[in-house]
Design a protein around this motif. Structure first.
Motif, mmCIF file in Angstrom:
data_model
loop_
_atom_site.group_PDB
_atom_site.id
_atom_site.type_symbol
_atom_site.label_atom_id
_atom_site.label_comp_id
_atom_site.label_asym_id
_atom_site.label_seq_id
_atom_site.Cartn_x
_atom_site.Cartn_y
_atom_site.Cartn_z
ATOM 1 N N GLY A 191 0.870 -1.726 -0.325
ATOM 2 C CA GLY A 191 -0.269 0.185 -0.260
ATOM 3 C C GLY A 191 1.118 1.166 -0.119
ATOM 4 O O GLY A 191 0.503 2.390 -0.003
ATOM 5 N N LEU A 192 2.377 1.280 -0.053
ATOM 6 C CA LEU A 192 3.214 2.529 -0.470
ATOM 7 C C LEU A 192 4.549 2.317 -0.664
ATOM 8 O O LEU A 192 5.005 0.757 -0.898
ATOM 9 N N SER A 193 4.840 3.033 -1.637
ATOM 10 C CA SER A 193 5.626 3.269 -2.413
ATOM 11 C C SER A 193 7.232 3.527 -1.449
ATOM 12 O O SER A 193 6.440 3.842 -0.211
ATOM 13 N N ILE A 204 -8.016 9.138 2.980
ATOM 14 C CA ILE A 204 -6.790 10.109 4.057
ATOM 15 C C ILE A 204 -7.317 9.259 5.349
ATOM 16 O O ILE A 204 -6.318 9.127 5.645
ATOM 17 N N SER A 205 -8.106 8.181 5.652
ATOM 18 C CA SER A 205 -8.204 7.610 6.395
ATOM 19 C C SER A 205 -7.682 6.268 6.346
ATOM 20 O O SER A 205 -6.964 5.663 6.881
ATOM 21 N N LYS A 206 -8.477 5.500 5.059
ATOM 22 C CA LYS A 206 -7.477 4.219 4.607
ATOM 23 C C LYS A 206 -5.891 4.544 5.271
ATOM 24 O O LYS A 206 -5.470 3.612 5.514
ATOM 25 N N VAL A 212 -0.893 3.671 7.351
ATOM 26 C CA VAL A 212 0.581 4.042 8.233
ATOM 27 C C VAL A 212 1.150 3.815 9.096
ATOM 28 O O VAL A 212 2.052 3.541 9.681
ATOM 29 N N THR A 213 -0.094 3.473 9.612
ATOM 30 C CA THR A 213 0.038 3.269 11.339
ATOM 31 C C THR A 213 0.197 1.743 11.591
ATOM 32 O O THR A 213 1.710 1.090 11.754
ATOM 33 N N ALA A 214 -0.017 1.064 10.501
ATOM 34 C CA ALA A 214 0.532 -1.447 10.480
ATOM 35 C C ALA A 214 2.030 -0.336 9.968
ATOM 36 O O ALA A 214 2.892 -1.446 10.317
ATOM 37 N N ALA A 215 2.481 0.808 9.098
ATOM 38 C CA ALA A 215 3.840 0.529 8.655
ATOM 39 C C ALA A 215 4.444 0.814 10.249
ATOM 40 O O ALA A 215 5.774 0.744 9.818
#
Length: 597
Positions: free
Chosen positions: A227-229, A274-276, A281-284
């Motif tokens: 979910g993140l680059s 933004i919420s998703k 981000v919290t999980a990362a």
């Protein structure tokens, strides 16, 4: 007569506002010394000064505290002014503790900026050099210089301990160990002793809140996170990671801020996205914490009792090393107090398989040099000429001093400022555009004058050495690897996987002569001591982190007997490395003249 061991002595402790430096200052205050504390931030120094004054009062020693806020150890004028102030107030300095340090960039070397690289080396290495050199003017017989180094670098020329994500740190620490040895030789006649100590892992905010979490974040940036680059992981590292361990509401806000920035860069400004992203981000961030704790646990398992040292224990160590009898016994040594059983693969070799010249056929080879010495010009010309005759597709020679143009007219050659990262990247890109992928880069550092003492060396001359033997090789290696990788690899680290090429640094020669004194050997090894752990760390990052087949070699000519380097062996070894002779070997650092005939 006072029973306090260091009563009346004046001790300068760099980086003493917090952490290990503060703990050391407290120990010396308990032992009756005058304490000079310094650092970049005023508030911590003021707080430490108050604590030290209380300790001195309790010890009833008559000691004093002098504070020098706003002094960065890499700042020549600031250090000079500090020692003038110390001399005015106390008359002389008896002990200098080189403790100041920073984490530096905790990143894969391809992703660290030149600014970060230079700042790290400037604090750790140049700060140690100049604090020692400037402080000597205030020291007399019986003085001690205690340098705190690290166990992640090199404890001797054969044992290299790579420290992934810390290339400038390992280069600086390796040179610092060797500088401490060298100063002992140079200062022996003055009756001043120099010792280094490598305390190993120490309980500190730097490790728990900076080094380990940033290393964990870098693993995610390179390896990827769903979910993140990679560039988005960097945003999480910058915006949210510093708040790891803080109150839940603070962490939640930091994750939300990171998610908002990522969403904006994606063009997704709505609340749902933004919420998703905030959840991602919290999980990362949680994953970063998990990896950081794993790194800490793995390091603990390499210590016999599983415990990092306490800062007070490091302070006790420094106090003991400053003892008159003990310092005499171990003068000139690097004391490995880390207790860490750190298994490392051997990376030192001598003989290299000499490949036939045909292995160079159709290769694009770039040779670079910063030396104008005839010996090095002859080496570059000889290696370039052999490569041309062997059928290399293109041989390019890049030199630092414009006046050397006359020497390289028979080759495709250019003058270039190797300290300018942009200029180096531009010319590598031009070479790749005109001639195809770069297969090999060979850099010749040249030598330095080992008859010149480090303890009395002008700051400008020292800086020239750091430029030549650390900053320039660092820039060239980084830009070489980038040039050998596909475009976009900096933002997508996965593109480094499987890349091929060789980079060879031909470092300074060993001293030549029938009888080489200990001081000459020690001086000659200072900047070799920077390049060895740097080479080991770069290769660990290339192979283990980036999954690249690019390899960095370090060739060190000359031998322990003081014989002249063998030109034929040296040239054929360099070109064989360029052709890939050691790509599948673990050895990366070669003493080619130590091999048996």
């Amino acid at each position: 007569m006072s029973d306090l061991k260091f009563d009346g002595k004046t001790v300068v402790v760099t980086g003493s506002g917090t952490g290990i430096g503060q703990a050391i200052a407290k120990r010396f205050a308990e032992a009756g010394a005058n304490i000079v504390i310094m650092g970049r931030r005023k508030d911590p120094l003021d707080q430490t000064a108050e604590v030290l004054s209380g300790i001195i009062k309790k010890a009833n020693s008559g000691g004093k505290v002098a504070t020098f806020p706003g002094v960065d150890v890499s700042d020549e004028e600031g250090i000079n002014n500090m020692f003038e102030g110390v001399k005015s107030e106390f008359g002389q300095v008896d002990i200098i503790v080189n403790n100041a340090g920073i984490s530096g960039p905790v990143k894969t070397f391809t992703n660290a900026s030149v600014k970060e690289f230079r700042e790290c080396v400037a604090i750790h290495l140049t700060g140690t050099f100049w604090t020692s050199a400037a402080g000597l003017k205030t020291m007399t017989k019986g003085g001690k210089i205690i340098t705190i180094s690290t166990f992640f670098s090199e404890e001797n020329r054969y044992e290299q301990r790579p420290y992934r994500f810390r290339t400038p740190y390992t280069a600086a620490q390796g040179a610092k160990n060797r500088l401490a040895e060298c100063l002992a030789w140079e200062l022996n006649e003055m009756g001043i002793r120099s010792i280094a100590t490598n305390p190993g892992p120490v309980h500190s905010d730097r490790i728990y809140k900076t080094v380990y979490p940033k290393a964990a974040a870098e693993f995610l940036r390179v390896g990827g996170y769903p979910g993140l680059s990679s560039t988005e992981v960097e945003i999480v590292t910058e915006k949210a990671l510093p708040y790891l361990g803080d109150a839940d509401d603070i962490v939640k806000k930091a994750c939300r801020d990171a998610a908002t920035e990522i969403a904006a860069k994606r063009g997704q400004h709505d609340e749902v996205n933004i919420s998703k992203l905030a959840d991602t981000v919290t999980a990362a961030l949680a994953k970063m914490q998990e990896i950081a704790e794993k790194i800490q646990a793995n390091t603990s398992k390499m210590i016999v009792d599983g415990e990092f040292l306490a800062q007070d224990e490091v302070a006790d160590m420094v106090l003991n090393l400053s003892d008159e009898k003990i310092s005499k016994l171990i003068n000139g040594r690097v004391v490995p107090n880390d207790r860490v059983f750190y298994p490392v693969k051997p990376v030192i070799g001598t003989g290299i398989e000499i490949l036939p010249g045909s292995e160079l056929k159709n290769k694009v080879i770039v040779l670079t040099t910063t030396s104008s010495a005839q010996k090095d010009i002859d080496r570059v010309k000889s290696v370039a000429g052999i490569a041309q005759v062997a059928g290399a597709k293109q041989v390019i020679v890049l030199y630092y001093n414009k006046g050397d143009e006359i020497h390289f007219k028979e080759f495709h050659s250019h003058a270039i400022d190797f300290l300018d990262e942009t200029a180096v990247r531009r010319i590598f890109n031009t070479a790749r555009t005109h001639f195809g992928p770069i297969d090999a880069v060979i850099h010749f550092t040249g030598d330095y004058d080992c008859n010149s003492a480090f303890s009395t060396m002008p700051r400008r001359k020292w800086q020239d050495l750091v430029d030549n033997f650390i900053y320039i090789p660092g820039t060239l290696v980084k830009e070489s690897v980038i040039a050998m990788a596909p475009e976009g690899a900096l933002t997508e680290p996965a593109k480094f996987k499987g890349t091929r090429g060789t980079i060879t640094i031909v470092g300074p020669d060993a001293p030549v002569g029938k009888k080489i004194s200990g001081v000459l050997r020690a001086r000659a090894d200072v900047f070799r001591g920077a390049l060895r752990p740097y080479t080991a760390t770069i290769n660990q990052e290339l192979s283990d982190v980036l999954g690249s087949n690019i390899k960095l070699h370090l060739v060190l000519a000359g031998n322990n007997e003081g014989a002249e380097p063998g030109a034929d062996r040296l040239h054929s070894s360099i070109l064989s490395l360029a052709a890939g002779a050691a790509l599948k070997r673990n050895e990366a650092i070669f003493y080619v003249d130590e091999a048996r005939n």
